[in-house]
Design an enzyme around this catalytic site. Structure first.
Site, short mmCIF file in Angstrom:
data_model
loop_
_atom_site.label_atom_id
_atom_site.label_comp_id
_atom_site.label_asym_id
_atom_site.label_seq_id
_atom_site.Cartn_x
_atom_site.Cartn_y
_atom_site.Cartn_z
N ASP A 46 1.07 -1.15 0.01
CA ASP A 46 0.11 -0.20 -0.17
C ASP A 46 1.06 1.21 -0.04
O ASP A 46 2.07 1.23 0.19
CB ASP A 46 -0.90 -0.03 1.27
CG ASP A 46 -2.16 0.86 1.22
OD1 ASP A 46 -2.27 1.61 -0.01
OD2 ASP A 46 -3.07 0.81 2.10
N GLU A 54 2.64 5.18 -3.88
CA GLU A 54 2.57 6.08 -5.09
C GLU A 54 3.90 6.87 -4.94
O GLU A 54 4.20 7.23 -6.50
CB GLU A 54 1.33 7.03 -4.82
CG GLU A 54 0.24 6.72 -4.91
CD GLU A 54 -0.32 5.70 -3.75
OE1 GLU A 54 -1.13 4.83 -3.84
OE2 GLU A 54 0.04 6.05 -2.78
N ASP A 69 -9.30 3.90 -1.81
CA ASP A 69 -10.20 4.05 -0.75
C ASP A 69 -11.60 4.67 -1.24
O ASP A 69 -11.84 5.74 -1.13
CB ASP A 69 -9.52 5.04 0.28
CG ASP A 69 -7.98 4.34 0.83
OD1 ASP A 69 -8.11 3.20 0.76
OD2 ASP A 69 -7.20 5.20 1.17
#
Length: 974
Positions: A553, A556, A630
């Site tokens: 996770d 980015e 999300d």
């Protein structure tokens, strides 16, 4: 990403839940002020201004880019030369050009800048960044398909050059010299035009001229014929300020831009990830359109909004254009921040027609902040052909372990190992199937990855063994930010080995994420990948076992105190490349490092890794799965998940899903039930929830909801053979796992924009999840003359080019079977997919209007790489009513492990065959003849015929034909 605050301990959350009853959930939404608009992104604003100025000039505008014909060479499938950028009063800028024609039929166009290429520039601020334009995106994104093809010079004169190419030499590229442009045609029709609007823009290097205070701003260059000095915005050439962060931009302005036109194409698809319709909207304003370009700059977007061109977590700069019976595509290989404008114009050959019969051209304008111009063009002509060519370049989707395509149960967070075991036992008690349970960050010791909280997870090995008793798996989260804490061995090694990302001064970069002060592993560094690999060994990451897999996770990367919640663009990576050059690749490199770590943790018995990554780029499909991030527990997000997942599938990253139930907020029981019914058709099927939400495991919903959800889960498990076959097809041909209408019916113009229903693989299964609150029906759009049948009761749906109302109360899943297919499935409910491995098969035969049907099944051990050595079964089933036969034949069966694997599967049989739409003349039949390969004679087995009622089709059932799934056989129904 989780709530934008550091998480409370599980005990604190539990006490708060007691106090408030979990009735209040945070009302949160995307914070637009944290993310740039085009006007706030210097190079985006400049390139839009460039386009606006060109449009204002109209026919008087001439692009300043031209090919010097004296530099052209045609050799070994390549055209090379120099583009000159003319600047009034200055020497022309030399831009090396290479056009490569590839055997796959695609064409690569690459433009660099000579001064930067040779290092003949000066960097500001004593920067240690590289001087060249970044050319390394292909090193990560591309894995093949780059062999040049044979080409022919069809014509050449003083104005341009025509290259003929393609397997049938029916493709041409007309390269015009002045101004530079390329028109690509197939069968003498132009399909793709490069720089036809003259928007090519390569911001060349120039020294910064320091100005005195109050001195008028003058451009260092004047663009001939179009761009006036006042039209050039220099304010962001040399530095850019946003959100309190100053980007030092040591190389000055360096963006690249290009217009790509698709003449007579109204629909364009792709360039995920965005929360909008599958058919991309225009971006220059107007009713129903966007006013911002589609942005690709991977970011941790907090509670993203619907129907938006705003950037999200991943990006794949691959676009397809489609019209009736023709698909083309382009792949813009650039890992820097990228924006794409889309404008559609009507074109009529008759000025007196008042627009009647006019065609629509789609004009796209691509611009990236840095890097070289690197573009691939695909001329199709089919969606499958474009996808195949793209996959040959960037790699085929990973063939995952079978557990990975079953159901995953997750939340932030399961708070103890006893909590995990309790959830596991309750799934068993309620006879609800699942394969994987997940742990978010709270399992760690103080958010230090590769550790366990000894108080809440004292026995992770025991927990894993209990899961393994039902062949279930555990996934734990590992993020790229490493806690900056003295004595933490992982961080100490990261620093001492110099394997972290550095700041603009080439010192260790420090930012903030879940652990607080953190450092970021630099997975562009081969040494970092090797070190990362060692951390996953069972002896290093104690508490993990062979049934433990990984969730990446925040890659980015997400940096809580960084500009746009990410890393500063002037940070430095391995090789001294600026972060701006590689940003959209960052998530891919981290997932790649984790994939390789799992691949090597058990070298004696390697198993296919499973890695979930939030951030992605072209090529990420080779390494695992992703999801839409999300989302929120509302009906709009449920509806949006379908076009988002379809967009990823046609962009080559097929293993994708959305958080079932919505990550933020508490879904109603109706919404939760409907979301599970939709999730059963996501390639990646996971329920997930925020730490502040109520627990929502399926067994907690209460009746009738628990049973409704269970039936959706069992449907997924029943169809796992069909799903696994679709995954295999994606892994070998690049085909989408879930397919939009234009892909399956490329001739049906009415269906090109349909994005709320879709097909599963090549099965003919057509799903249309309910995504509206209180709805008890859906409207299926049927594009063809074939009959469709309700999957559950065989109700006939028929009527080309029409919508058909389909009754769908809460306990009904809208799922049709298209005539012409044979669907493999397993009908025995089990607690996990691993327990189904040797269960018998059912074949559902659904003949088309001509009485024919076909289908395939692919089977292997579902975990190892032995299939690469032939350890698999791949069968094609063919039914023909005219010959009254059903035949099984091998699709392929070679390799040193073939015989060995087939021996292990000899007891796996077909227990039932169902023929939907069985003819009335079968009513009197009681037996069919089974003929097996190698048998001296056939044998009879019973058949039963059942009449259809109230619009339902008749069906026939052959029970227990005594046939092995991997055998060659024929059934004679005559």
């Amino acid at each position: 990403m989780k709530d934008r605050m550091f998480s409370l301990s599980w005990l604190e959350v539990w006490l708060l839940a007691i106090g408030f009853g979990c009735l209040i959930t945070p009302a949160v939404m995307v914070k637009h002020e944290n993310f740039k608009t085009c006007d706030q992104s210097g190079f985006c604003k400049r390139n839009r201004q460039y386009a606006d100025s060109a449009a204002t000039r109209g026919s008087s505008w001439t692009s300043p880019y031209r090919i010097d014909p004296h530099t052209l060479q045609v050799k070994e499938g390549k055209v090379s030369g120099t583009i000159l950028k003319d600047i009034e009063g200055h020497s022309s800028v030399e831009l090396p050009l290479t056009i490569t024609f590839l055997r796959s039929g695609s064409v690569r166009i690459r433009v660099d800048e000579k001064k930067r290429q040779t290092g003949d520039i000066e960097l500001r601020h004593n920067s240690q960044a590289r001087k060249e334009r970044y050319t390394g995106a292909g090193d990560w994104a591309l894995v093949g398909g780059l062999v040049p093809a044979e080409i022919t010079v069809a014509s050449s004169d003083g104005e341009g050059l025509t290259i003929q190419y393609g397997q049938e030499t029916n493709c041409k590229a007309y390269i015009k010299y002045l101004p530079f442009s390329i028109d690509f045609s197939r069968n003498e029709t132009t399909h793709v035009k490069i720089n036809s609007q003259g928007l090519m823009n390569m911001e060349h290097w120039r020294p910064k001229i320091e100005k005195q205070e109050n001195e008028p701003i003058k451009s260092e260059e004047s663009q001939p014929s179009a761009i006036t000095e006042n039209a050039i915005d220099e304010s962001t050439w040399w530095e850019e300020i946003f959100g309190g962060n100053t980007d030092s931009k040591p190389r000055g302005p360096e963006s690249v831009g290009l217009d790509i036109t698709f003449p007579n194409y109204e629909h364009v698809f792709g360039i995920p990830e965005h929360a909008g319709p599958l058919s991309l909207k225009e971006t220059r304003g107007g009713s129903g359109n966007y006013d911002q370009p589609y942005r690709m700059y991977n970011a941790d977007v907090f509670e993203y909004e619907m129907d938006s061109s705003m950037t999200l977590y991943g990006s794949i700069p691959f676009m397809q254009a489609h019209r009736q019976d023709s698909t083309v595509g382009v792949f813009w290989l650039n890992a820097a921040e990228t924006w794409v404008d889309i404008v559609k114009t009507k074109v009529s050959s008759n000025p007196l027609s008042l627009g009647i019969g006019a065609k629509i051209d789609t004009h796209t304008h691509w611009f990236s902040e840095s890097g070289v111009m690197d573009l691939f063009v695909f001329l199709g002509p089919t969606p499958q052909g474009v996808m195949q060519s793209y996959a040959e370049l960037t790699g085929f989707s990973q063939l995952p372990q079978q557990f990975a395509i079953a159901y995953h149960q997750c939340r932030w967070n399961y708070v103890t190992d006893e909590d995990v075991k309790d959830v596991d036992r309750k799934f068993n008690r309620f006879n609800i199937p699942y394969d994987v349970i997940w742990l978010d960050i709270e399992y760690t010791d103080g958010k230090k990855y590769f550790t366990w909280d000894s108080h809440t997870f004292p026995d992770p090995i025991g927990m894993g063994k209990e899961l393994d008793s039902y062949d279930r798996k555990l996934v734990v989260i590992i993020d790229p930010h490493i806690k900056n804490e003295g004595g933490y061995s992982v961080d100490e090694a990261l620093k001492s080995k110099k394997l972290a990302v550095n700041n603009k001064d080439n010192n260790l970069y420090e930012g903030w994420c879940w652990p607080g002060s953190s450092h970021w592993i630099d997975c562009f560094n081969p040494a970092a990948i090797k070190w990362w690999q060692d951390l996953f060994r069972y002896s290093a990451f104690t508490g993990t076992a062979s049934n433990t897999f990984i969730w990446n996770d925040m890659n980015e990367p997400s940096v809580f105190n960084g500009p746009e919640t990410t890393m500063p663009k002037d940070n430095l990576h391995h090789g001294s490349w600026e972060h701006r050059d590689v940003h959209n690749l960052n998530g891919l490199t981290f997932a790649n490092a984790t994939y390789n770590a799992l691949l090597h943790r058990d070298p004696k018995s390697p198993r296919r890794p499973f890695v979930l990554t939030r951030s992605f780029f072209a090529g990420s499909q080779r390494m695992g799965a992703t999801w839409t991030g999300d989302n929120q527990a509302n009906w709009d997000h449920l509806a949006a998940s379908i076009p988002m997942i379809l967009a990823n599938n046609i962009a080559g990253f097929q293993f994708v899903g959305a958080d079932v139930g919505g990550f933020f907020g508490n879904p109603s029981k109706e919404l939760l039930s409907r979301w599970y019914q939709a999730g059963a058709f996501y390639p990646f099927f996971r329920g997930h929830a925020h730490i502040d939400t109520r627990r929502r495991e399926p067994y907690l919903a209460g009746e009738p909801y628990t049973q409704i959800i269970t039936q959706a889960l069992r449907l997924r498990y029943q169809l796992l053979p069909a799903w696994y076959t679709a995954f295999h097809e994606a892994a070998t041909s690049g085909s989408p796992i879930v397919r939009p209408h234009y892909y399956v019916h490329p001739w049906d113009e009415k269906g090109f924009a349909v994005d709320d229903q879709f097909y599963i693989g090549n099965t003919g299964l057509l799903a249309k999840p309910v995504t509206t609150e209180g709805a008890e029906s859906v409207d299926f759009y049927i594009p063809d003359e074939e009959k469709y049948y309700d999957y559950f009761d065989y109700t006939v749906v028929h009527g080309k080019g029409k919508t058909h109302k389909f009754h769908a109360p809460l306990d009904k899943i809208p799922l049709l079977m298209q005539g012409g297919h044979i669907i493999p499935r397993k009908d025995r409910p089990r607690r996990s997919s691993g327990l189904m491995r040797f269960d018998p098969f059912t074949l559902v035969v659904v003949p088309d209007n001509n009485g024919r049907a076909e289908g395939t099944v692919y089977i292997d051990d579902g975990e190892s790489f032995d299939y690469q050595d032939g350890a698999y079964i791949h069968r094609r089933f063919s039914f023909d009513l005219s010959s009254q036969s059903l035949v099984s034949q091998a699709v392929s069966q070679t390799g040193r492990r073939s015989k060995e694997y087939h021996k292990t599967m000899t007891t796996v049989r077909i227990e039932k065959m169902v023929v939907v739409g069985a003819p009335a003349e079968w009513q009197s039949r009681t037996e069919v003849l089974v003929i097996e390969e190698g048998a001296k004679q056939g044998r009879s087995v019973p058949i039963s015929w059942h009449a259809g009622e109230s619009g339902k089709a008749a069906w026939a059932v052959v029970r227990d034909p005594g046939l092995a799934i991997g055998a060659q056989w024929k059934i004679d129904f005559s």
